[in-house]
Scaffold this active site. Structure first.
Site, PDB file in Angstrom:
ATOM      1  N   LYS A 102       0.836  -1.209   0.000  1.00  0.00           N
ATOM      2  CA  LYS A 102       0.000   0.000   0.000  1.00  0.00           C
ATOM      3  C   LYS A 102       0.875   1.265   0.000  1.00  0.00           C
ATOM      4  CE  LYS A 102      -2.185  -1.546   3.726  1.00  0.00           C
ATOM      5  NZ  LYS A 102      -1.563  -2.891   3.799  1.00  0.00           N
ATOM      6  N   THR A 103       1.875   1.289   0.893  1.00  0.00           N
ATOM      7  CA  THR A 103       2.760   2.464   0.946  1.00  0.00           C
ATOM      8  C   THR A 103       3.531   2.599  -0.361  1.00  0.00           C
ATOM      9  OG1 THR A 103       3.040   1.932   3.285  1.00  0.00           O
ATOM     10  CG2 THR A 103       4.530   3.584   2.371  1.00  0.00           C
ATOM     11  N   ASP A 147      -1.284   6.107   6.935  1.00  0.00           N
ATOM     12  CA  ASP A 147      -1.322   4.671   7.166  1.00  0.00           C
ATOM     13  C   ASP A 147      -2.210   4.392   8.386  1.00  0.00           C
ATOM     14  OD1 ASP A 147      -0.691   2.093   6.610  1.00  0.00           O
ATOM     15  OD2 ASP A 147       1.366   2.175   7.333  1.00  0.00           O
ATOM     16  N   THR A 196      -5.714  -1.853   7.270  1.00  0.00           N
ATOM     17  CA  THR A 196      -5.817  -3.306   7.273  1.00  0.00           C
ATOM     18  C   THR A 196      -7.235  -3.708   7.671  1.00  0.00           C
ATOM     19  OG1 THR A 196      -4.957  -3.178   9.515  1.00  0.00           O
ATOM     20  CG2 THR A 196      -3.402  -3.820   7.804  1.00  0.00           C
ATOM     21  N   ARG A 255       6.382  -8.181   1.572  1.00  0.00           N
ATOM     22  CA  ARG A 255       7.312  -7.800   2.646  1.00  0.00           C
ATOM     23  C   ARG A 255       7.915  -9.048   3.286  1.00  0.00           C
ATOM     24  NH1 ARG A 255       4.605  -4.287   6.461  1.00  0.00           N
ATOM     25  NH2 ARG A 255       5.320  -2.528   5.228  1.00  0.00           N
TER      26      ARG A 255
HETATM   27  P1  ADP Z   1       2.163  -1.925   3.152  1.00  0.00           P
HETATM   28  O1  ADP Z   1       2.184  -0.426   3.073  1.00  0.00           O
HETATM   29  O2  ADP Z   1       0.938  -2.526   2.501  1.00  0.00           O
HETATM   30  O3  ADP Z   1       2.374  -2.466   4.541  1.00  0.00           O
HETATM   31  P2  ADP Z   1       4.651  -1.723   1.657  1.00  0.00           P
HETATM   32  O4  ADP Z   1       4.259  -0.890   0.490  1.00  0.00           O
HETATM   33  O5  ADP Z   1       5.431  -1.052   2.735  1.00  0.00           O
HETATM   34  O6  ADP Z   1       3.386  -2.484   2.270  1.00  0.00           O
HETATM   35  O7  ADP Z   1       5.461  -2.986   1.049  1.00  0.00           O
HETATM   36  C1  ADP Z   1       6.382  -3.735   1.810  1.00  0.00           C
HETATM   37  C2  ADP Z   1       7.584  -4.092   0.977  1.00  0.00           C
HETATM   38  O8  ADP Z   1       7.210  -5.082   0.039  1.00  0.00           O
HETATM   39  C3  ADP Z   1       8.129  -2.911   0.154  1.00  0.00           C
HETATM   40  O9  ADP Z   1       9.276  -2.393   0.736  1.00  0.00           O
HETATM   41  C4  ADP Z   1       8.462  -3.495  -1.190  1.00  0.00           C
HETATM   42  O10 ADP Z   1       9.835  -3.757  -1.253  1.00  0.00           O
HETATM   43  C5  ADP Z   1       7.735  -4.811  -1.249  1.00  0.00           C
HETATM   44  N1  ADP Z   1       6.605  -4.783  -2.185  1.00  0.00           N
HETATM   45  C6  ADP Z   1       5.313  -4.576  -1.873  1.00  0.00           C
HETATM   46  N2  ADP Z   1       4.537  -4.708  -2.951  1.00  0.00           N
HETATM   47  C7  ADP Z   1       5.340  -4.997  -3.978  1.00  0.00           C
HETATM   48  C8  ADP Z   1       5.115  -5.280  -5.374  1.00  0.00           C
HETATM   49  N3  ADP Z   1       3.878  -5.286  -5.873  1.00  0.00           N
HETATM   50  N4  ADP Z   1       6.178  -5.523  -6.160  1.00  0.00           N
HETATM   51  C9  ADP Z   1       7.430  -5.544  -5.625  1.00  0.00           C
HETATM   52  N5  ADP Z   1       7.714  -5.324  -4.322  1.00  0.00           N
HETATM   53  C10 ADP Z   1       6.680  -5.053  -3.506  1.00  0.00           C
END
Ligand code: ADP
Length: 373
Positions: A102-103, A147, A196, A255
């Protein structure tokens, strides 16, 4: 694209607001000044973190972003349309488990739109002035990423209503009969919320988002690509079997895939010749107690407790928490979604049930199951 983050650490304190020390702070009533001071909440932590090599594995554009095909297509169209209209994107809400990207998507959208992204998290926005400070600091088109948006306190959430709808900040200054409302115009911005727990969002807030999008768990082939990409960026040799072995145990989550990859990389550096193969990844992950379906010891403890003590269920969330020593929120948000996704748990109105697939995976006889749906 600049990234600025605000963390709860900075905002949870009782220390004086740094801005209030400046001589200028005397020009406005103290409450008004503190409500509208962007310095109250921003710092450069993510900017620094994102330039570290380990952080460079975050995908930088939609092409790098693997999987979530339908969502990417929709964003591609929305971004192109907003750019051609020269207007900011509509507010977006992403929901799905932690670590699904998401981030990363918010940062990619900012990069594609060529705007600044300010990152914060609901626990850092405890006081109205925290969010007010961020809002007034936004430039036209900027993205504000919040977030865990379901955790916003009501007072902060209400400030967002007029900000999202009319790009206006209404602040109440003073108390009682002396109270007055001051409206401040804001730059047209895009709010990206991530959660979430979509069900925990109030409907007035949810209804103000133009797009509400679900991020789903990733398929093994998508995670294999993510692991292969990470290995390349971190200059590690990995074969297809090695990447697949890690992907299979990553709980459908990028992640976790990246985290497991780093542990396997450590193991390979010390115990093998530096190249990650299927059998090396398997040995390493067994050592780290991650089983072939990605379950760790807490997942196994949870399921085993439900089988041994409650005949497989139904078991209430509170009982699951008490028996494992985890809190209910962690069980609901971290452990349960994946167990539901792979069909090891079922949710019923009477509680959670362990499925025959989980019995078999843990080596229990399904015959012993009391109540299976
Ligand atoms: P969330 O905000 O949903 O908790 P993040 O955007 O921080 O997740 O993603 C976590 C890690 O996973 C990121 O640092 C990235 O390296 C990896 N990641 C997430 N989604 C992807 C994707 N679609 N393709 C490649 N790497 C991804």
């Amino acid at each position: 694209m600049a990234i600025i983050s605000s963390s709860s650490k900075e905002n949870n304190n009782n220390s004086p607001n740094p801005a209030s020390k400046s001589p200028k702070s005397k020009e406005k009533p103290p409450q008004e000044k503190s409500l509208l001071t962007p310095e109250a909440t921003t710092d450069e932590k993510i900017t620094e973190a994102d330039t570290k090599p380990e952080q460079s594995i975050r995908p930088q554009n939609l092409e790098d972003y693997i999987g979530q095909k339908a969502l990417k297509e929709l964003l591609h169209i929305a971004i192109a349309a907003a750019k051609s209209r020269k207007s900011p994107l509509d507010h977006l809400l992403f929901y799905g488990s932690a670590g699904l990207g998401k981030t990363s998507l918010a940062l990619i959208i900012a990069a594609e739109m060529g705007v600044q992204c300010k990152i914060t998290s609901a626990p850092a926005l405890e006081r109205p002035r925290d969010v007010a400070g961020l809002l007034v600091s936004l430039q036209p088109g900027d993205i504000l990423f919040i977030d865990e948006i379901h955790r916003l306190p009501k007072v902060t959430e209400e400030i967002l209503y007029s900000a999202m709808e009319d790009y206006r900040l209404d602040v109440t200054i003073g108390k009682g009969t002396a109270a007055r409302i001051r409206s401040v115009s804001l730059s047209k911005f895009t709010l990206i919320g991530a959660t979430t727990r979509i069900g925990a969002l109030s409907s007035p807030l949810r209804d103000r988002f133009g797009f509400i999008q679900h991020l789903r768990f990733y398929e093994i082939d998508e995670l294999t690509k993510i692991v292969t990409r990470t290995a390349k960026l971190l200059e590690t040799v990995i074969d297809e079997d090695g990447a697949t072995e890690i992907a299979r145990r990553a709980r459908g989550t990028p992640r976790i895939a990246n985290r497991l990859f780093k542990r396997v990389r450590d193991y390979t550096q010390v115990k093998a010749n530096g190249e990650i193969t299927g059998s090396i990844a398997n040995d390493a992950l067994e050592l780290f107690n991650v089983d072939p379906r990605g379950l760790d010891w807490i997942d196994r403890k949870l399921l085993t407790m439900m089988i041994e003590n409650f005949g497989g269920g139904p078991v209430g969330l509170d009982t699951m928490a008490a028996s494992t020593g985890e809190d209910t929120q962690t069980i609901e948000e971290v452990y349960e979604p994946y167990l539901l996704q792979i069909g090891y748990l079922n949710r019923t109105p009477r509680g959670r049930l362990v499925t025959p697939a989980a019995y078999r995976h843990l080596g229990f006889s399904v015959m012993h199951q009391k109540d299976v749906v």
